[in-house]
Enzyme design. Structure first.
Site, PDB file in Angstrom:
ATOM      1  N   SER A   1      35.436 -35.147  10.484  1.00 10.64           N
ATOM      2  CA  SER A   1      36.196 -35.717   9.385  1.00 10.64           C
ATOM      3  C   SER A   1      35.516 -35.364   8.072  1.00 10.64           C
ATOM      4  CB  SER A   1      36.279 -37.242   9.518  1.00 10.64           C
ATOM      5  OG  SER A   1      36.882 -37.811   8.374  1.00 10.64           O
ATOM      6  N   HIS A   2      36.273 -35.418   6.998  1.00 16.71           N
ATOM      7  CA  HIS A   2      35.709 -35.212   5.669  1.00 16.71           C
ATOM      8  C   HIS A   2      34.864 -36.408   5.225  1.00 16.71           C
ATOM      9  CE1 HIS A   2      38.472 -31.903   5.665  1.00 16.71           C
ATOM     10  NE2 HIS A   2      37.983 -31.498   4.492  1.00 16.71           N
ATOM     11  N   SER A   3      34.919 -37.490   5.976  1.00 12.27           N
ATOM     12  CA  SER A   3      34.192 -38.713   5.660  1.00 12.27           C
ATOM     13  C   SER A   3      33.328 -39.114   6.853  1.00 12.27           C
ATOM     14  CB  SER A   3      35.184 -39.838   5.346  1.00 12.27           C
ATOM     15  OG  SER A   3      34.573 -41.093   5.415  1.00 12.27           O
TER      16      SER A   3
ATOM     17  N   ASP B   1      40.172 -33.755  11.179  1.00 15.75           N
ATOM     18  CA  ASP B   1      41.124 -34.564  10.421  1.00 15.75           C
ATOM     19  C   ASP B   1      42.021 -33.744   9.507  1.00 15.75           C
ATOM     20  OD1 ASP B   1      39.186 -33.994   8.461  1.00 15.75           O
ATOM     21  OD2 ASP B   1      38.919 -36.083   7.852  1.00 15.75           O
TER      22      ASP B   1
ATOM     23  N   SER C   1      40.692 -28.081   5.948  1.00 15.67           N
ATOM     24  CA  SER C   1      39.440 -27.357   5.757  1.00 15.67           C
ATOM     25  C   SER C   1      38.443 -27.642   6.880  1.00 15.67           C
ATOM     26  CB  SER C   1      38.828 -27.641   4.389  1.00 15.67           C
ATOM     27  OG  SER C   1      38.528 -29.004   4.246  1.00 15.67           O
TER      28      SER C   1
END
Length: 144
Positions: free
Chosen positions: A21-23, A82, A85
């Protein structure tokens, strides 16, 4: 030399799951949710790989590679992502050929529902193809 039934070497290897995930918080929360819903007993290895190396939002090839190595138990690694990118980062790692464990697959599945399906299926001892299919099937879950 064969292993005695019930010994550590005789147990079936489980598919590992990596959640990108980006987070970091989102990756860790989805990992917690998926493992919690997998029920009791043996749970497949689930490793979150969220955010950047400095704790920001984004993706990190280094964190993804480390997570895949940590999740690998010899039965393959399913990687769920997610956003776009994150997909590109995983595809780049797969193209390099030596950055991820052998038999690592990028799984096209919804992030939360696919993660739950993947972890439940992997924890039941299914092979990588079955884990991938279960996660992908989550696209068809209806909420009506």
């Amino acid at each position: 030399m064969s292993e005695a039934p019930g010994s550590a070497g005789a147990r079936k290897q489980l598919v590992g799951i990596v959640l990108v995930s980006h987070s970091a918080a989102v990756a860790a929360s989805v990992a917690e949710l998926a493992t919690g819903l997998a029920g009791g007993g043996t749970t497949a290895p689930v490793v979150p790989a969220g955010g950047t190396m400095d704790g920001g939002l984004g993706t990190s090839a280094e964190l993804i590679s480390a997570a895949a190595a940590s999740a690998d138990r010899g039965a393959g690694v399913a990687v769920l992502t997610d956003l776009g990118s994150a997909v590109l980062t995983v595809k780049a790692l797969l193209a390099e050929g030596d950055e991820l464990p052998e038999n690592t697959r990028l799984v096209d599945a919804p992030f939360v529902e696919g993660a739950v399906a993947a972890v439940v299926t992997a924890s039941a001892g299914a092979d990588l193809a079955a884990v991938e299919a279960a996660a992908a099937e989550a696209y068809s879950y209806r909420k009506e």
